[in-house]
Design an enzyme around this catalytic site. Structure first.
Site, mmCIF file in Angstrom:
data_model
loop_
_atom_site.group_PDB
_atom_site.id
_atom_site.type_symbol
_atom_site.label_atom_id
_atom_site.label_comp_id
_atom_site.label_asym_id
_atom_site.label_seq_id
_atom_site.Cartn_x
_atom_site.Cartn_y
_atom_site.Cartn_z
ATOM 1 C CD GLN A 260 -16.910 10.429 -15.831
ATOM 2 O OE1 GLN A 260 -16.305 9.705 -15.523
ATOM 3 N NE2 GLN A 260 -17.677 9.671 -16.884
ATOM 4 C CG HIS A 263 -17.660 6.364 -12.487
ATOM 5 N ND1 HIS A 263 -17.372 5.121 -12.746
ATOM 6 C CD2 HIS A 263 -17.685 6.992 -13.497
ATOM 7 C CE1 HIS A 263 -17.157 5.094 -14.234
ATOM 8 N NE2 HIS A 263 -17.439 6.042 -14.477
ATOM 9 C CD GLU A 329 -10.033 9.097 -15.048
ATOM 10 O OE1 GLU A 329 -9.993 7.934 -15.271
ATOM 11 O OE2 GLU A 329 -10.810 9.495 -14.166
ATOM 12 C CG HIS A 330 -12.143 11.466 -17.995
ATOM 13 N ND1 HIS A 330 -12.515 10.880 -16.857
ATOM 14 C CD2 HIS A 330 -12.074 10.052 -18.922
ATOM 15 C CE1 HIS A 330 -12.680 9.705 -16.770
ATOM 16 N NE2 HIS A 330 -12.345 9.179 -17.988
ATOM 17 C CG ASP A 363 -16.483 6.311 -19.490
ATOM 18 O OD1 ASP A 363 -15.308 6.657 -19.313
ATOM 19 O OD2 ASP A 363 -17.401 7.147 -18.802
ATOM 20 C CG HIS A 422 33.670 -1.397 -20.348
ATOM 21 N ND1 HIS A 422 33.951 -1.839 -19.422
ATOM 22 C CD2 HIS A 422 32.330 -1.168 -20.661
ATOM 23 C CE1 HIS A 422 32.991 -1.781 -18.524
ATOM 24 N NE2 HIS A 422 31.823 -1.381 -19.321
#
Length: 438
Positions: A260, A263, A329-330, A363, A422
């Protein structure tokens, strides 16, 4: 290369959210930069998109629409092995998306009283696929497949133009679009792409929903335009957290942290462990593996940043509390009884259980979706799925007799809110009948 944080003496009442590594990701500050871009695209359309593409991407364009011939050519030139990998990724994701697709549900509340919860696909969506440091061809799959399975009628996709590809998006991205049958593709990136989807520009008509990851300016544009269009989330730089004990393989853990970190220099890689011996072994492996891989400088920057670190905890119990607060996230679980530990975690975009379920699997080919909430947003948001491309509509069907059963309650509640009109909307349907004057 990577800092260490010791939480073994932390009080049970401590808020771990302030103790774990976290990237500075100031979307609000970036919003000041994207507001003029959004306004310009809103008022001047294609001309503004072309101007900002020249300014930010260094590409001069006369048209932003990618010709269908370019999509076909990219697919024809795609490496057969890459095509096979994409086809398998598509196949697996279609299966999980189809399983998640919700059927309409009708509830009978009484004789003649029906409420149907109907799932309706979005009319038109805009999918964003970043270019940047890595051409994320897999993001074409992750965005497109759930939209198609949901039944979205009109799909547009945008990805930044590349100087080395004659101003078109990356060839692998174009090939994946062709493989999936997406032929409305735009060579537009950044905030101007999100604004184009929201307000329309050139051939691109406005959409109902924008999905896909991007940099901080993409995230800021999505935040600014929420309400004009729907968005999936404000996905920022990637992050991985690994909860591990002394049974974990240090080489596996290090490789997954690096996967990761490559990235983006802003990517977050966090190890949470109760084993000092494992932490020491992982540091050795990080040095060895980072030096041997392609993007060494990028990886070292990410691992050495304030957003990354090794967090030492007393035991796995405390480790669970820490990763729940981090809301990664992961999240990978490398512990004894990994399934049981994973079942106790509430906050994560996706959870990868055991030594043979690395994030890299998710991924590409796990069948899960890799467009996930970042920056702690997994405590309230979900990853992209087929559900994101549908909306719910309640369909109410009552007979006269069914309405009569609850008429008194409706009138009473309407009067309690001082909204007698109503109540009258119900009473008028029984006017002249016994008990009709309510």
């Amino acid at each position: 290369m990577i800092r260490r944080i010791d939480l073994t003496d932390a009080a049970p009442s401590v808020d771990y959210r302030g103790s774990v590594p976290r990237a500075e990701f100031d979307v609000e500050a970036a919003a000041h930069a994207v507001r003029p871009v959004i306004e310009a695209v809103k008022t001047r359309g294609l001309d503004a998109v072309l101007e900002y593409t020249a300014k930010f991407d260094g590409v001069e364009q006369t048209d932003i629409r990618v010709p269908v011939e370019a999509l076909t050519e990219a697919l024809e030139g795609l490496d057969p092995a890459v095509r096979a990998g994409l086809e398998e990724s598509i196949r697996r994701l279609r299966l999980t998306c189809a399983a998640e697709l919700e059927a309409d549900v009708t509830t009978e509340l009484g004789e003649g009283a029906l409420v149907t919860h109907r799932k309706v696909p979005m009319d038109r969506v805009g999918l964003y696929v970043p270019g940047g440091l890595a051409p994320l061809v897999s993001s074409v799959v992750m965005n497109t497949v759930p939209a198609q399975v949901a039944g979205v009628g009109s799909i547009a996709l945008a990805s930044p133009p590349q100087k080395h590809n004659n101003g078109l998006p990356e060839s692998t991205i174009l090939a994946a679009c062709a493989l999936l049958g997406v032929d409305e593709v735009y060579a537009v990136g950044g905030a101007q792409a999100i604004a184009m989807f929201a307000h329309g520009a050139g051939d691109c008509a406005p959409v109902n929903l924008v999905t896909g990851p991007g940099n901080i300016y993409v995230a800021a544009a999505k935040r600014e335009l929420r309400g004009v269009v729907g968005i999936d989330s404000e996905a920022g730089p990637t992050e991985i957290a690994i909860l591990a004990d002394d049974t974990a393989d240090a080489a596996f853990v290090a490789a997954d942290l690096i996967s990761q970190a490559e990235h983006d220099p802003m990517a977050s890689s966090v190890l949470v462990t109760d084993s000092v011996a494992l932490a020491d072994a992982v540091v050795v492996e990080l040095e060895k593996q980072a030096e041997a891989t392609k993007h060494t400088e990028r990886i070292r920057t990410a691992l050495g940043g304030q957003q990354s670190g090794i967090v030492i905890v007393r035991d796995v119990e405390q480790g669970i509390a820490v990763v729940d607060a981090y809301a990664a996230e992961h999240l990978e679980i490398h512990t004894r009884d990994a399934d049981a530990v994973a079942a106790r975690v509430r906050n994560a975009g996706a959870i990868f259980v055991g030594s043979f379920a690395p994030v890299s699997l998710g991924d590409y080919c796990a069948g899960s979706n890799h467009v996930l909430p970042t920056a702690g947003c997994a405590c309230h948001s979900s990853g992209l799925s087929v559900r994101a491309f549908t909306k719910s509509v309640h369909v109410i069907s009552y007979t006269k007799a069914a309405l009569a059963e609850v008429a008194d309650h409706v009138v009473t509640l309407a009067n309690a809110e001082d909204l007698p009109g109503h109540g009258q909307a119900v009473s008028v349907r029984f006017a002249g009948e016994a008990g009709g004057e309510k």
